[in-house]
Design a protein around this motif. Structure first.
Motif, PDB file in Angstrom:
ATOM      1  N   ARG A  45       0.727  -1.302  -0.249  1.00  0.00           N
ATOM      2  CA  ARG A  45      -0.056   0.039  -0.011  1.00  0.00           C
ATOM      3  C   ARG A  45       0.976   1.080  -0.174  1.00  0.00           C
ATOM      4  O   ARG A  45       1.767   1.332   0.513  1.00  0.00           O
ATOM      5  CB  ARG A  45      -0.977   0.071   1.223  1.00  0.00           C
ATOM      6  CG  ARG A  45      -2.083  -0.943   1.090  1.00  0.00           C
ATOM      7  CD  ARG A  45      -2.733  -1.390   2.464  1.00  0.00           C
ATOM      8  NE  ARG A  45      -3.724  -2.302   2.533  1.00  0.00           N
ATOM      9  CZ  ARG A  45      -4.229  -3.004   3.431  1.00  0.00           C
ATOM     10  NH1 ARG A  45      -3.697  -2.923   4.478  1.00  0.00           N
ATOM     11  NH2 ARG A  45      -4.882  -3.781   3.232  1.00  0.00           N
ATOM     12  N   PRO A  46       0.420   2.387  -0.513  1.00  0.00           N
ATOM     13  CA  PRO A  46       1.272   3.649  -0.741  1.00  0.00           C
ATOM     14  C   PRO A  46       1.406   4.052   0.967  1.00  0.00           C
ATOM     15  O   PRO A  46       0.513   3.906   1.661  1.00  0.00           O
ATOM     16  CB  PRO A  46       0.227   4.553  -1.353  1.00  0.00           C
ATOM     17  CG  PRO A  46      -0.736   3.806  -1.836  1.00  0.00           C
ATOM     18  CD  PRO A  46      -0.867   2.565  -1.180  1.00  0.00           C
ATOM     19  N   PRO A  47       2.878   4.513   1.210  1.00  0.00           N
ATOM     20  CA  PRO A  47       3.143   5.127   2.497  1.00  0.00           C
ATOM     21  C   PRO A  47       1.932   6.320   2.507  1.00  0.00           C
ATOM     22  O   PRO A  47       1.739   7.020   1.707  1.00  0.00           O
ATOM     23  CB  PRO A  47       4.568   5.358   2.621  1.00  0.00           C
ATOM     24  CG  PRO A  47       4.788   5.319   1.054  1.00  0.00           C
ATOM     25  CD  PRO A  47       3.715   4.619   0.188  1.00  0.00           C
ATOM     26  N   ALA A  48       2.144   6.702   4.041  1.00  0.00           N
ATOM     27  CA  ALA A  48       1.275   7.963   4.337  1.00  0.00           C
ATOM     28  C   ALA A  48       2.011   9.381   3.613  1.00  0.00           C
ATOM     29  O   ALA A  48       1.177  10.184   3.521  1.00  0.00           O
ATOM     30  CB  ALA A  48       1.413   8.203   5.709  1.00  0.00           C
ATOM     31  N   THR A  49       3.220   9.073   3.281  1.00  0.00           N
ATOM     32  CA  THR A  49       3.821  10.501   2.380  1.00  0.00           C
ATOM     33  C   THR A  49       3.901  10.348   1.107  1.00  0.00           C
ATOM     34  O   THR A  49       4.341  11.252   0.626  1.00  0.00           O
ATOM     35  CB  THR A  49       5.310  10.395   3.009  1.00  0.00           C
ATOM     36  OG1 THR A  49       5.989   9.070   3.128  1.00  0.00           O
ATOM     37  CG2 THR A  49       5.405  10.764   4.661  1.00  0.00           C
ATOM     38  N   TRP A 423       5.890  11.050  11.455  1.00  0.00           N
ATOM     39  CA  TRP A 423       6.229  10.369  12.606  1.00  0.00           C
ATOM     40  C   TRP A 423       5.865   8.804  12.154  1.00  0.00           C
ATOM     41  O   TRP A 423       4.896   8.562  11.358  1.00  0.00           O
ATOM     42  CB  TRP A 423       5.970  10.832  13.815  1.00  0.00           C
ATOM     43  CG  TRP A 423       4.325  10.993  14.329  1.00  0.00           C
ATOM     44  CD1 TRP A 423       3.302  11.924  13.831  1.00  0.00           C
ATOM     45  CD2 TRP A 423       3.683   9.605  14.767  1.00  0.00           C
ATOM     46  NE1 TRP A 423       2.246  11.534  14.423  1.00  0.00           N
ATOM     47  CE2 TRP A 423       2.157  10.059  14.874  1.00  0.00           C
ATOM     48  CE3 TRP A 423       3.996   8.236  15.306  1.00  0.00           C
ATOM     49  CZ2 TRP A 423       1.283   9.549  15.703  1.00  0.00           C
ATOM     50  CZ3 TRP A 423       2.948   7.787  16.002  1.00  0.00           C
ATOM     51  CH2 TRP A 423       1.595   8.245  16.026  1.00  0.00           C
ATOM     52  N   ARG A 424       6.598   7.895  12.756  1.00  0.00           N
ATOM     53  CA  ARG A 424       6.195   6.508  12.860  1.00  0.00           C
ATOM     54  C   ARG A 424       6.855   5.886  14.044  1.00  0.00           C
ATOM     55  O   ARG A 424       7.540   6.584  14.947  1.00  0.00           O
ATOM     56  CB  ARG A 424       7.034   5.847  11.587  1.00  0.00           C
ATOM     57  CG  ARG A 424       8.451   5.917  11.609  1.00  0.00           C
ATOM     58  CD  ARG A 424       9.011   5.230  10.442  1.00  0.00           C
ATOM     59  NE  ARG A 424      10.258   4.685  10.776  1.00  0.00           N
ATOM     60  CZ  ARG A 424      11.350   5.524  10.636  1.00  0.00           C
ATOM     61  NH1 ARG A 424      11.284   6.798  10.309  1.00  0.00           N
ATOM     62  NH2 ARG A 424      12.751   5.008  10.827  1.00  0.00           N
ATOM     63  N   GLU A 425       6.433   4.777  14.457  1.00  0.00           N
ATOM     64  CA  GLU A 425       6.537   3.916  15.463  1.00  0.00           C
ATOM     65  C   GLU A 425       8.182   3.297  15.110  1.00  0.00           C
ATOM     66  O   GLU A 425       8.578   3.304  13.939  1.00  0.00           O
ATOM     67  CB  GLU A 425       5.684   2.561  15.683  1.00  0.00           C
ATOM     68  CG  GLU A 425       4.339   2.682  16.034  1.00  0.00           C
ATOM     69  CD  GLU A 425       4.319   3.111  17.452  1.00  0.00           C
ATOM     70  OE1 GLU A 425       5.106   2.926  18.192  1.00  0.00           O
ATOM     71  OE2 GLU A 425       3.505   3.727  17.794  1.00  0.00           O
ATOM     72  N   GLU A 430       8.667   2.694   7.303  1.00  0.00           N
ATOM     73  CA  GLU A 430       8.150   4.063   6.479  1.00  0.00           C
ATOM     74  C   GLU A 430       7.124   4.802   7.391  1.00  0.00           C
ATOM     75  O   GLU A 430       6.684   4.252   8.321  1.00  0.00           O
ATOM     76  CB  GLU A 430       7.209   3.507   5.262  1.00  0.00           C
ATOM     77  CG  GLU A 430       8.339   2.841   4.268  1.00  0.00           C
ATOM     78  CD  GLU A 430       7.445   2.543   2.921  1.00  0.00           C
ATOM     79  OE1 GLU A 430       6.158   2.285   3.266  1.00  0.00           O
ATOM     80  OE2 GLU A 430       8.002   2.420   1.784  1.00  0.00           O
ATOM     81  N   TRP A 431       7.223   6.111   6.870  1.00  0.00           N
ATOM     82  CA  TRP A 431       6.424   7.011   7.840  1.00  0.00           C
ATOM     83  C   TRP A 431       5.061   6.844   7.831  1.00  0.00           C
ATOM     84  O   TRP A 431       4.346   6.332   6.665  1.00  0.00           O
ATOM     85  CB  TRP A 431       6.775   8.465   7.295  1.00  0.00           C
ATOM     86  CG  TRP A 431       8.250   8.923   7.482  1.00  0.00           C
ATOM     87  CD1 TRP A 431       8.909   9.086   6.566  1.00  0.00           C
ATOM     88  CD2 TRP A 431       8.814   9.261   8.474  1.00  0.00           C
ATOM     89  NE1 TRP A 431      10.264   9.260   6.672  1.00  0.00           N
ATOM     90  CE2 TRP A 431      10.269   9.451   8.286  1.00  0.00           C
ATOM     91  CE3 TRP A 431       8.643   9.114  10.002  1.00  0.00           C
ATOM     92  CZ2 TRP A 431      11.310   9.807   9.034  1.00  0.00           C
ATOM     93  CZ3 TRP A 431       9.516   9.453  10.825  1.00  0.00           C
ATOM     94  CH2 TRP A 431      10.889   9.864  10.486  1.00  0.00           C
TER      95      TRP A 431
END
Length: 475
Positions: A45-49, A423-425, A430-431
């Motif tokens: 799936r596409p990353p949030a960014t 941000w990310r865990e 990936e972000w």
């Protein structure tokens, strides 16, 4: 039994941050109850960014021509050998003939640019060294498309035009070098052709370098010249062995390209390494942020490719032309095909059981190379049109609180609109969350800096976003 302690309520502001920053339809957190299929799908799936291609970029990608790429590869193969130690003054055979042809082609592209692109030879004499028995002139061909807004910001794409057979010192035998690395040179040349007629905001350099097989000499010379001149190279890609989608067992993967990205920077000082060890961030070098940016901009239907980021400097026992740039402190990464066919690569041209072997054009998948070129184009063009990555990003650590304060310098781009905090865990690659913060140079997030990783990226008025900058701690 001691009574259970009531769960501490989450403050409204922290709950707001958590809810508002999860980008709809983007990153998905896979929980322990997810099925195997859901876990597998989440990685694609596409990353949030992620940044969808603009209409301008889609038009550019449509111009990349597999037939022209094939013609370039076949022309380079026609020079017989392009070994770095081969003849340099024969008009039809050897590395000198290949050099002159590439320069002429690059100059023909520059002629369509309205004066924005130049093409030149970049030469030096390499004194005797490993794999260089006598003093040898090594020449890069460099086409520079000057940016129209922030020309001091530079991005580089390259392939190496020298070739070899199994014996790396054999400078006379036929060495076609179709996959390794006429394919990469064809990518750089096709991007130069397509982009020459356009106006990038930042400067893009398209290079064909020599001396790679003898020890990365051409790329090392180019990187050193950039460093000596104080050039602000904010990203470099080498395309090396990007011609085939077939592995040595015959399987094919024509829609995946690997991107190798180093973690802890080669140029990091002991003090910087100690700081990184104390706060984490081993997965957040500038090169890995660059690789994430490629995923954000080029892993989509517009390119037709999946970008498989590999968290390594390069493959075992080998190296590419991005390494001298890493050694100079620049962010750099290497594109290479999904699984190499070692039966063809670096083999002398021969016929066995009626089959011809060697690094020949027939081994190449030209539509695949065109898709690799589109991946490069999507990343490079977006890099050049977006703002530069934020500078001097820092996390303020003096106060022991459960929030995080970030500061950074404002960029000089005239179309700069503002910034986003991501941000990310710490266990995520990936972000996963994005917080728009506006045209400011500081922001406080109601999340603990001890628990997650943060980054900052710039946004311009058209909505294009820079690569992420990972902040360093400031006591």
């Amino acid at each position: 039994m001691r009574p259970m302690r009531p769960e501490r309520p989450v403050s409204p502001s922290r709950r707001t941050v958590l809810a508002a920053t999860a980008t709809a339809g983007a990153a998905t957190v896979v929980t322990g109850t997810a099925t195997a299929a859901e876990a597998s799908n989440a990685s694609t799936r596409p990353p949030a960014t992620a940044q969808p291609p603009t209409p301008e970029l889609r038009a550019l990608l449509r111009e990349i021509d597999p037939a022209r790429i094939e013609a370039t590869v076949r022309r380079l193969v026609s020079f017989g050998t392009r070994h770095t130690l081969s003849t340099q003054d024969d008009p039809v055979r050897g590395i000198g003939a290949a050099r002159d042809w590439i320069l002429a082609e690059m100059r023909s592209y520059a002629a369509t640019s309205g004066g924005r692109m130049t093409a030149e030879l970049q030469s030096y004499v390499q004194e005797p060294a490993p794999r260089i028995p006598t003093a040898t002139r090594i020449t890069n061909i460099v086409a520079t498309l000057r940016g129209s807004v922030t020309p001091e910001r530079v991005y580089v794409v390259s392939g190496h035009y020298d070739s070899r057979v199994t014996d790396v010192m054999d400078a006379t035998s036929d060495s076609p070098g179709a996959d390794d690395d006429a394919s990469g040179v064809a990518v750089a040349m096709e991007l130069a052709r397509v982009m020459a007629r356009r106006r990038p905001a930042a400067t893009i350099v398209f290079a064909a370098v020599a001396g790679e097989e003898q020890g990365l000499y051409g790329a090392a010379h180019m990187a050193a010249r950039f460093k000596a001149a104080g050039t602000d190279v904010q990203g470099m890609f080498t395309n090396d062995i990007v011609g085939a989608s077939r592995a040595d067992d015959g399987t094919k993967d024509p829609y995946t390209i690997r991107l190798f990205a180093e973690g802890v920077p080669t140029s990091e000082t002991p003090e910087q390494a100690a700081t990184r060890r104390s706060v984490g961030g081993e997965n957040d070098s500038p090169s890995r942020q660059l690789a994430r940016f490629v995923r954000d901009t080029a892993d989509n239907p517009a390119t037709g490719m999946r970008v498989r980021v590999v968290y390594r400097r390069d493959r075992y026992r080998r190296g590419g032309d991005h390494i001298p740039f890493l050694e100079q402190g620049y962010a750099a990464a290497r594109f290479t095909e999904p699984a190499e066919d070692f039966a063809h690569q670096h083999q002398d041209v021969r016929v066995e059981d009626g089959k011809q072997y060697g690094d020949l054009p027939e081994f190449c998948d030209f539509p695949f190379i065109a898709r690799v070129a589109r991946v490069n184009a999507a990343a490079l063009w977006t890099l050049a049109q977006a703002p530069g990555a934020p500078r001097s990003a820092r996390i303020l650590t003096a106060a022991l609180t459960n929030s995080t304060e970030l500061v950074w310098e404002r960029g000089a781009e005239p179309d700069l609109a503002g910034y986003e905090v991501v941000w990310r865990e710490t266990t995520a690659s990936e972000w996963t969350h994005v917080i728009p913060v506006g045209d400011v140079t500081s922001h406080e997030v109601d999340l603990s800096k001890d628990n997650v990783f943060f980054g900052v990226r710039a946004v311009n008025r058209t909505g294009l976003k820079s690569p992420v900058t990972f902040p360093s701690p400031q006591p």
